[in-house]
Scaffold this motif. Structure first.
Motif, PDB file in Angstrom:
ATOM      1  N   ASP A 115      72.458 -38.226   2.400  1.00  0.00           N
ATOM      2  CA  ASP A 115      72.829 -37.960   0.996  1.00  0.00           C
ATOM      3  C   ASP A 115      71.818 -37.023   0.336  1.00  0.00           C
ATOM      4  OD1 ASP A 115      75.107 -39.497   1.117  1.00  0.00           O
ATOM      5  OD2 ASP A 115      74.153 -41.293   0.264  1.00  0.00           O
ATOM      6  N   GLU A 116      70.542 -37.248   0.615  1.00  0.00           N
ATOM      7  CA  GLU A 116      69.509 -36.387   0.039  1.00  0.00           C
ATOM      8  C   GLU A 116      69.659 -34.957   0.552  1.00  0.00           C
ATOM      9  OE1 GLU A 116      64.680 -35.895   0.318  1.00  0.00           O
ATOM     10  OE2 GLU A 116      65.513 -37.922   0.492  1.00  0.00           O
ATOM     11  N   LYS A 117      69.893 -34.815   1.849  1.00  0.00           N
ATOM     12  CA  LYS A 117      70.069 -33.478   2.427  1.00  0.00           C
ATOM     13  C   LYS A 117      71.328 -32.810   1.868  1.00  0.00           C
ATOM     14  CE  LYS A 117      66.623 -33.442   5.321  1.00  0.00           C
ATOM     15  NZ  LYS A 117      65.552 -32.480   5.253  1.00  0.00           N
ATOM     16  N   GLU A 118      72.389 -33.581   1.703  1.00  0.00           N
ATOM     17  CA  GLU A 118      73.631 -33.033   1.152  1.00  0.00           C
ATOM     18  C   GLU A 118      73.416 -32.560  -0.286  1.00  0.00           C
ATOM     19  OE1 GLU A 118      78.339 -34.278   0.991  1.00  0.00           O
ATOM     20  OE2 GLU A 118      76.828 -35.858   0.989  1.00  0.00           O
ATOM     21  N   VAL A 125      53.877 -35.634  12.404  1.00  0.00           N
ATOM     22  CA  VAL A 125      54.211 -36.806  11.582  1.00  0.00           C
ATOM     23  C   VAL A 125      53.681 -38.063  12.261  1.00  0.00           C
ATOM     24  CG1 VAL A 125      56.104 -38.265  10.775  1.00  0.00           C
ATOM     25  CG2 VAL A 125      56.203 -35.798  10.420  1.00  0.00           C
ATOM     26  N   LYS A 126      53.924 -38.157  13.548  1.00  0.00           N
ATOM     27  CA  LYS A 126      53.471 -39.335  14.295  1.00  0.00           C
ATOM     28  C   LYS A 126      51.951 -39.456  14.235  1.00  0.00           C
ATOM     29  CE  LYS A 126      53.548 -41.355  18.903  1.00  0.00           C
ATOM     30  NZ  LYS A 126      53.862 -41.157  20.296  1.00  0.00           N
ATOM     31  N   ASP A 127      51.264 -38.351  14.492  1.00  0.00           N
ATOM     32  CA  ASP A 127      49.793 -38.373  14.486  1.00  0.00           C
ATOM     33  C   ASP A 127      49.244 -38.739  13.112  1.00  0.00           C
ATOM     34  OD1 ASP A 127      49.743 -37.690  17.147  1.00  0.00           O
ATOM     35  OD2 ASP A 127      49.457 -35.539  16.777  1.00  0.00           O
ATOM     36  N   ILE A 170      53.398 -41.910   3.536  1.00  0.00           N
ATOM     37  CA  ILE A 170      54.592 -41.075   3.688  1.00  0.00           C
ATOM     38  C   ILE A 170      54.563 -39.879   2.729  1.00  0.00           C
ATOM     39  CG2 ILE A 170      57.094 -41.066   3.397  1.00  0.00           C
ATOM     40  CD1 ILE A 170      57.063 -43.934   4.532  1.00  0.00           C
ATOM     41  N   GLU A 171      54.168 -40.110   1.489  1.00  0.00           N
ATOM     42  CA  GLU A 171      54.132 -39.018   0.510  1.00  0.00           C
ATOM     43  C   GLU A 171      53.169 -37.917   0.935  1.00  0.00           C
ATOM     44  OE1 GLU A 171      53.623 -39.623  -3.708  1.00  0.00           O
ATOM     45  OE2 GLU A 171      54.828 -41.443  -3.586  1.00  0.00           O
ATOM     46  N   THR A 230      52.072 -32.530   2.927  1.00  0.00           N
ATOM     47  CA  THR A 230      51.286 -31.717   3.853  1.00  0.00           C
ATOM     48  C   THR A 230      52.181 -30.844   4.736  1.00  0.00           C
ATOM     49  OG1 THR A 230      49.598 -33.441   3.915  1.00  0.00           O
ATOM     50  CG2 THR A 230      49.527 -31.794   5.672  1.00  0.00           C
ATOM     51  N   LEU A 231      53.270 -31.429   5.226  1.00  0.00           N
ATOM     52  CA  LEU A 231      54.147 -30.702   6.142  1.00  0.00           C
ATOM     53  C   LEU A 231      55.284 -29.980   5.429  1.00  0.00           C
ATOM     54  CD1 LEU A 231      54.382 -33.316   9.026  1.00  0.00           C
ATOM     55  CD2 LEU A 231      52.882 -31.330   8.863  1.00  0.00           C
ATOM     56  N   ASN A 232      55.359 -30.163   4.093  1.00  0.00           N
ATOM     57  CA  ASN A 232      56.393 -29.517   3.288  1.00  0.00           C
ATOM     58  C   ASN A 232      57.806 -29.918   3.755  1.00  0.00           C
ATOM     59  OD1 ASN A 232      57.250 -27.998   1.149  1.00  0.00           O
ATOM     60  ND2 ASN A 232      57.325 -26.086   2.304  1.00  0.00           N
ATOM     61  N   ILE A 233      57.982 -31.236   3.969  1.00  0.00           N
ATOM     62  CA  ILE A 233      59.298 -31.784   4.318  1.00  0.00           C
ATOM     63  C   ILE A 233      59.563 -32.966   3.405  1.00  0.00           C
ATOM     64  CG2 ILE A 233      59.263 -31.027   6.736  1.00  0.00           C
ATOM     65  CD1 ILE A 233      58.394 -33.808   7.552  1.00  0.00           C
ATOM     66  N   GLY A 234      60.810 -33.437   3.395  1.00  0.00           N
ATOM     67  CA  GLY A 234      61.188 -34.542   2.524  1.00  0.00           C
ATOM     68  C   GLY A 234      60.619 -35.876   2.970  1.00  0.00           C
ATOM     69  N   LYS A 235      60.449 -36.776   1.986  1.00  0.00           N
ATOM     70  CA  LYS A 235      59.938 -38.118   2.299  1.00  0.00           C
ATOM     71  C   LYS A 235      60.925 -38.879   3.185  1.00  0.00           C
ATOM     72  CE  LYS A 235      59.053 -39.123  -2.088  1.00  0.00           C
ATOM     73  NZ  LYS A 235      58.686 -39.893  -3.273  1.00  0.00           N
ATOM     74  N   GLY A 236      62.211 -38.679   2.939  1.00  0.00           N
ATOM     75  CA  GLY A 236      63.225 -39.359   3.754  1.00  0.00           C
ATOM     76  C   GLY A 236      63.148 -38.951   5.213  1.00  0.00           C
TER      77      GLY A 236
END
Length: 159
Positions: free
Chosen positions: A84-87, A124-126, A134-135, A140-146
């Motif tokens: 839903d967030e991506k949509e 993300v794993k590291d 998560i935030e 840091t990676l410039n991606i969504g929290k979801g």
């Protein structure tokens, strides 16, 4: 007369004895029936114990299956939220005029950028293993929290 009264008394005594004997015979077969029932119960006891154990095992299996289904439902709900967030983001991006390049737009000009996507998962794993929340990872990676939550849930599934 004396003989008649003696006969009457004798007949009364015989009648009483016969009544007592008949009452004793009625109680005696019941004892045999109770013994037979006890023997049947003892013979069936192992089967009853097996059935009770099977019921306990089925209840435990039911509880386990319900907990696993609940876990899977939570994972699916998280995935639906991410979708839903991506949509929503996609609809927002479609409303932006395409006159100038977008800030977060990724243009794949060479195949080496595909490795960046794989390295994002690993990063993300590291970061999560190092204790980052998560935030912070998302910023840091410039991606969504979801997306971060999804990746973390895939790497660190509850056992």
């Amino acid at each position: 007369m004396e003989q008649i009264s003696f006969l009457i008394i004798l007949l009364l005594i015989i009648g009483i004895v016969l009544i007592i004997i008949s009452l004793m015979q009625k109680d005696h077969p019941k004892q045999y029936k109770n013994d037979d029932n006890d023997k049947k119960y003892e013979a069936l006891q192992p089967s009853l114990d097996e059935a009770n154990q099977a019921i306990k095992d089925l209840n435990e299996l039911h509880e386990y299956m319900m907990s696993e289904l609940n876990k899977k439902q939570k994972e699916l709900m998280l995935i639906y939220d991410i979708i839903d967030e991506k949509e929503r983001k996609l609809k927002e991006l479609q409303e932006i005029p395409l006159k100038e390049p977008m800030k977060n737009q990724k243009v794949i000009s060479d195949p080496s950028t595909l490795d960046e996507e794989l390295s994002t998962r690993e990063r993300v794993k590291d970061m999560y293993e190092k204790g980052m929340n998560i935030e912070t990872i998302a910023k840091t990676l410039n991606i969504g929290k979801g997306e971060v939550q999804l990746l973390i849930s895939l790497f660190f599934k509850e056992h």
